[in-house]
Each structure stands twice: as C-alpha cells, then as structure tokens.
Write a protein that holds these residues in place. Structure first.
Motif, PDB file in Angstrom:
ATOM      1  N   VAL A   1      25.396  31.588  41.196  1.00  0.00           N
ATOM      2  CA  VAL A   1      24.516  32.737  40.984  1.00  0.00           C
ATOM      3  C   VAL A   1      24.221  32.902  39.497  1.00  0.00           C
ATOM      4  O   VAL A   1      23.070  33.164  39.102  1.00  0.00           O
ATOM      5  N   ALA A   2      25.235  32.752  38.654  1.00  0.00           N
ATOM      6  CA  ALA A   2      25.043  32.926  37.213  1.00  0.00           C
ATOM      7  C   ALA A   2      23.993  31.959  36.682  1.00  0.00           C
ATOM      8  O   ALA A   2      23.135  32.340  35.871  1.00  0.00           O
ATOM      9  N   THR A   3      24.034  30.719  37.137  1.00  0.00           N
ATOM     10  CA  THR A   3      23.066  29.720  36.688  1.00  0.00           C
ATOM     11  C   THR A   3      21.652  30.121  37.067  1.00  0.00           C
ATOM     12  O   THR A   3      20.738  30.098  36.233  1.00  0.00           O
ATOM     13  N   MET A   4      21.450  30.510  38.323  1.00  0.00           N
ATOM     14  CA  MET A   4      20.104  30.861  38.775  1.00  0.00           C
ATOM     15  C   MET A   4      19.604  32.137  38.107  1.00  0.00           C
ATOM     16  O   MET A   4      18.419  32.257  37.796  1.00  0.00           O
ATOM     17  N   LEU A   5      20.502  33.086  37.850  1.00  0.00           N
ATOM     18  CA  LEU A   5      20.096  34.328  37.185  1.00  0.00           C
ATOM     19  C   LEU A   5      19.695  34.042  35.745  1.00  0.00           C
ATOM     20  O   LEU A   5      18.689  34.581  35.247  1.00  0.00           O
ATOM     21  N   GLN A   6      20.444  33.198  35.060  1.00  0.00           N
ATOM     22  CA  GLN A   6      20.111  32.862  33.680  1.00  0.00           C
ATOM     23  C   GLN A   6      18.791  32.093  33.596  1.00  0.00           C
ATOM     24  O   GLN A   6      17.994  32.311  32.684  1.00  0.00           O
ATOM     25  N   ILE A   7      18.544  31.234  34.557  1.00  0.00           N
ATOM     26  CA  ILE A   7      17.259  30.532  34.609  1.00  0.00           C
ATOM     27  C   ILE A   7      16.133  31.532  34.864  1.00  0.00           C
ATOM     28  O   ILE A   7      15.073  31.467  34.224  1.00  0.00           O
ATOM     29  N   HIS A   8      16.355  32.452  35.779  1.00  0.00           N
ATOM     30  CA  HIS A   8      15.340  33.472  36.086  1.00  0.00           C
ATOM     31  C   HIS A   8      15.006  34.293  34.851  1.00  0.00           C
ATOM     32  O   HIS A   8      13.832  34.570  34.571  1.00  0.00           O
ATOM     33  N   PHE A   9      16.016  34.677  34.087  1.00  0.00           N
ATOM     34  CA  PHE A   9      15.780  35.458  32.885  1.00  0.00           C
ATOM     35  C   PHE A   9      15.022  34.636  31.842  1.00  0.00           C
ATOM     36  O   PHE A   9      14.131  35.156  31.159  1.00  0.00           O
ATOM     37  N   MET A  10      15.380  33.362  31.689  1.00  0.00           N
ATOM     38  CA  MET A  10      14.649  32.521  30.726  1.00  0.00           C
ATOM     39  C   MET A  10      13.183  32.409  31.102  1.00  0.00           C
ATOM     40  O   MET A  10      12.307  32.376  30.226  1.00  0.00           O
ATOM     41  N   GLN A  11      12.907  32.338  32.394  1.00  0.00           N
ATOM     42  CA  GLN A  11      11.506  32.319  32.839  1.00  0.00           C
ATOM     43  C   GLN A  11      10.749  33.529  32.320  1.00  0.00           C
ATOM     44  O   GLN A  11       9.612  33.412  31.850  1.00  0.00           O
ATOM     45  N   GLN A  12      11.372  34.695  32.450  1.00  0.00           N
ATOM     46  CA  GLN A  12      10.716  35.932  32.025  1.00  0.00           C
ATOM     47  C   GLN A  12      10.594  35.996  30.506  1.00  0.00           C
ATOM     48  O   GLN A  12       9.556  36.386  29.958  1.00  0.00           O
ATOM     49  N   TRP A  13      11.649  35.624  29.799  1.00  0.00           N
ATOM     50  CA  TRP A  13      11.654  35.712  28.338  1.00  0.00           C
ATOM     51  C   TRP A  13      10.631  34.779  27.702  1.00  0.00           C
ATOM     52  O   TRP A  13      10.005  35.135  26.705  1.00  0.00           O
ATOM     53  N   PHE A  14      10.472  33.585  28.277  1.00  0.00           N
ATOM     54  CA  PHE A  14       9.613  32.579  27.649  1.00  0.00           C
ATOM     55  C   PHE A  14       8.315  32.339  28.411  1.00  0.00           C
ATOM     56  O   PHE A  14       7.546  31.446  28.061  1.00  0.00           O
ATOM     57  N   GLY A  15       8.050  33.148  29.441  1.00  0.00           N
ATOM     58  CA  GLY A  15       6.780  33.072  30.158  1.00  0.00           C
ATOM     59  C   GLY A  15       6.527  31.742  30.828  1.00  0.00           C
ATOM     60  O   GLY A  15       5.423  31.194  30.727  1.00  0.00           O
ATOM     61  N   LEU A  16       7.524  31.224  31.564  1.00  0.00           N
ATOM     62  CA  LEU A  16       7.422  29.912  32.191  1.00  0.00           C
ATOM     63  C   LEU A  16       7.199  30.038  33.697  1.00  0.00           C
ATOM     64  O   LEU A  16       7.868  30.830  34.366  1.00  0.00           O
ATOM     65  N   SER A  17       6.290  29.234  34.230  1.00  0.00           N
ATOM     66  CA  SER A  17       6.097  29.167  35.671  1.00  0.00           C
ATOM     67  C   SER A  17       7.264  28.409  36.294  1.00  0.00           C
ATOM     68  O   SER A  17       8.099  27.836  35.583  1.00  0.00           O
ATOM     69  N   ASP A  18       7.321  28.367  37.620  1.00  0.00           N
ATOM     70  CA  ASP A  18       8.399  27.626  38.277  1.00  0.00           C
ATOM     71  C   ASP A  18       8.384  26.144  37.906  1.00  0.00           C
ATOM     72  O   ASP A  18       9.433  25.595  37.527  1.00  0.00           O
ATOM     73  N   PRO A  19       7.227  25.444  37.991  1.00  0.00           N
ATOM     74  CA  PRO A  19       7.216  24.036  37.581  1.00  0.00           C
ATOM     75  C   PRO A  19       7.562  23.848  36.105  1.00  0.00           C
ATOM     76  O   PRO A  19       8.268  22.900  35.742  1.00  0.00           O
ATOM     77  N   ALA A  20       7.056  24.754  35.252  1.00  0.00           N
ATOM     78  CA  ALA A  20       7.338  24.642  33.818  1.00  0.00           C
ATOM     79  C   ALA A  20       8.811  24.873  33.531  1.00  0.00           C
ATOM     80  O   ALA A  20       9.390  24.232  32.645  1.00  0.00           O
ATOM     81  N   MET A  21       9.446  25.775  34.293  1.00  0.00           N
ATOM     82  CA  MET A  21      10.876  26.025  34.095  1.00  0.00           C
ATOM     83  C   MET A  21      11.681  24.806  34.504  1.00  0.00           C
ATOM     84  O   MET A  21      12.645  24.432  33.819  1.00  0.00           O
ATOM     85  N   GLU A  22      11.309  24.168  35.607  1.00  0.00           N
ATOM     86  CA  GLU A  22      12.005  22.952  36.029  1.00  0.00           C
ATOM     87  C   GLU A  22      11.911  21.874  34.951  1.00  0.00           C
ATOM     88  O   GLU A  22      12.913  21.249  34.583  1.00  0.00           O
ATOM     89  N   GLU A  23      10.703  21.654  34.417  1.00  0.00           N
ATOM     90  CA  GLU A  23      10.518  20.646  33.379  1.00  0.00           C
ATOM     91  C   GLU A  23      11.307  20.995  32.122  1.00  0.00           C
ATOM     92  O   GLU A  23      11.888  20.119  31.474  1.00  0.00           O
ATOM     93  N   ALA A  24      11.339  22.293  31.776  1.00  0.00           N
ATOM     94  CA  ALA A  24      12.056  22.716  30.574  1.00  0.00           C
ATOM     95  C   ALA A  24      13.546  22.428  30.697  1.00  0.00           C
ATOM     96  O   ALA A  24      14.203  22.081  29.710  1.00  0.00           O
ATOM     97  N   LEU A  25      14.100  22.563  31.910  1.00  0.00           N
ATOM     98  CA  LEU A  25      15.518  22.262  32.098  1.00  0.00           C
ATOM     99  C   LEU A  25      15.817  20.788  31.833  1.00  0.00           C
ATOM    100  O   LEU A  25      16.890  20.436  31.343  1.00  0.00           O
ATOM    101  N   TYR A  26      14.857  19.922  32.150  1.00  0.00           N
ATOM    102  CA  TYR A  26      15.020  18.499  31.864  1.00  0.00           C
ATOM    103  C   TYR A  26      14.812  18.198  30.379  1.00  0.00           C
ATOM    104  O   TYR A  26      15.509  17.352  29.808  1.00  0.00           O
ATOM    105  N   ASP A  27      13.870  18.924  29.755  1.00  0.00           N
ATOM    106  CA  ASP A  27      13.451  18.576  28.396  1.00  0.00           C
ATOM    107  C   ASP A  27      14.252  19.273  27.301  1.00  0.00           C
ATOM    108  O   ASP A  27      14.346  18.756  26.181  1.00  0.00           O
ATOM    109  N   VAL A  28      14.802  20.454  27.583  1.00  0.00           N
ATOM    110  CA  VAL A  28      15.391  21.284  26.530  1.00  0.00           C
ATOM    111  C   VAL A  28      16.889  21.460  26.763  1.00  0.00           C
ATOM    112  O   VAL A  28      17.303  22.246  27.627  1.00  0.00           O
ATOM    113  N   PRO A  29      17.728  20.751  26.027  1.00  0.00           N
ATOM    114  CA  PRO A  29      19.181  20.898  26.190  1.00  0.00           C
ATOM    115  C   PRO A  29      19.669  22.331  26.009  1.00  0.00           C
ATOM    116  O   PRO A  29      20.629  22.755  26.662  1.00  0.00           O
TER     117      PRO A  29
END
Length: 227
Positions: free
Chosen positions: A53-81
């Motif tokens: 749950v913590a992982t998904m919540l932190q990802i959800h918050f990053m989406q909101q903070w950085f204005g990322l769509s679902d596909p963009a968030m997936e790519e960002a997880l691969y691209d941004v350590p």
C-alpha cells in the motif's frame, strides 16, 4: 574515441526535486493514510502479490505533485531512480507497477471515498498544530483534461467527463473545485465534478463554515445569493 568516465556519484546532488521528496517523506502522515486504505486493499491470495500500500500511495502522490498521467508515471518509474527510491521499489523488486496497476489504485481510492478521508486526516493534523487558521478561504476551480477519443477498448468516452468552453477554447474532462486556507495557503477542501459544472454551483461546498472572509475571482459573482 571512447568517452572517459567522470566517476560521478549522481545520488549526492541535492536537487530541488530530491529535497522536495525527502521533505514529503518526513511530513506526510504516511502511517495514518495507509491505515485508511488497508481495509479496502486487495490481499492478493491468488495470482501475483500486490505491491505494498505504501508503494502505491507514494506513486499516487508523485503523480499529483508532478502532474503525470498513468502511462507517464509508469515510464518515470523506469527512467527516474529517485522516483523508484521514494516508492520503495529499489530493494530487490522484480517488476514495477504498470499504468493499469496505477489506474486501479486510483479507482480504489475513488470507489471508497478515501481521498476525502485522507485530506481530512491531514487537515486535522495541521489544525492541531495551529498551521491552518480557518479565518478565511480562497475558492477557485481548475480544468483537468481527459482523452476525448473513442478509440479505446470500449469505444466510448468516459461518461463522467463532459465538454465545456473557457474563452474561445473547448475542453473535455473534469473540474477540480478547491477551497484553500487564506492565511496558510493549505488546501482544506477538494471536489471533483464534470467540466461543464459552473464554478459557483460548487462554491458553498468549498467553505468549512468558520470563515470570516471568502476570496474568489469574477467567476463567482453572485455567490452571496447561494450561500
């Protein structure tokens, strides 16, 4: 000619984004928010185990903070350590959340009204520390675009989204109506509607009732007749 390695340790640079995420790791009441979600979160008794749950919540918050769509968030997880580190995904994980997993988590929050509950938890903590004074509120609304194409699996648009006009521009999507504490700038209320709902129709619901003053732009003219 081969380029010479510079021997840089990229993890030591104090970028603004790194400092922001470290601050959010400290100040967000993660344990309180996770406790709200866990009773509704799938237990994964069959198939692949769900992400924490913590992982998904932190990802959800990053989406909101950085204005990322679902596909963009997936790519960002691969691209941004840095993003993987914030979400706790660098410790022996064999897979990363894909856009469908990210979407299902957001729908889980929506289905159980958890976003509203999480905001209430945060605001209660802020009020307890004297950071939200509730003397006045600023109300406003912002448009959030959604895909207008019907070229998807169902062949239809999202029925909860609608078209609206702002100036000479047409938009399709939803509208976020926001109430903000005038003194601190902290958000105390967020309501989502279809884009064609007029700002003034949601205005009363953005007030907590303890305001001495309310601030709004010209789009809210006539609000005193409705509140």
């Amino acid at each position: 000619m081969a380029q010479l390695g510079l021997g840089l340790d990229l993890s030591t640079k104090r970028t603004r984004k790194r400092e922001f995420l470290e601050e959010m790791r400290r100040v967000v009441p993660w344990s309180n928010l996770i406790a709200l979600i866990e009773p509704h979160y799938p237990k994964g008794k069959t198939g692949r185990p769900p992400f924490p749950v913590a992982t998904m919540l932190q990802i959800h918050f990053m989406q909101q903070w950085f204005g990322l769509s679902d596909p963009a968030m997936e790519e960002a997880l691969y691209d941004v350590p840095l993003y993987r580190d914030f979400a706790g995904l660098d410790g022996g994980m064999t897979r990363l959340p894909d856009e469908s997993t990210i979407l299902r988590f957001r729908h889980l929050l929506e289905a159980h009204g958890l976003a509203v509950q999480m905001l209430a938890v945060v605001n209660e903590i802020l009020s307890g520390k004297g950071l939200m004074l509730k003397a006045g509120s600023v109300v406003d609304a912002t448009l959030i675009s959604a895909p207008s194409s019907t070229k998807n699996a169902s062949g239809t648009r999202d029925p909860e989204m609608h078209q609206t006009r702002k100036g000479n521009q047409w938009y399709f999507g939803m509208k976020a109506h926001i109430g903000v504490d005038a003194e601190s700038g902290l958000v105390h209320t967020v309501i989502g509607t279809a884009a064609n709902v007029h700002d003034i129709n949601a205005a009363e619901a953005l007030l907590h009732g303890q305001e001495a003053d309310v601030y709004a732009d010209a789009g809210y003219q006539g609000i005193e007749k409705r509140c």
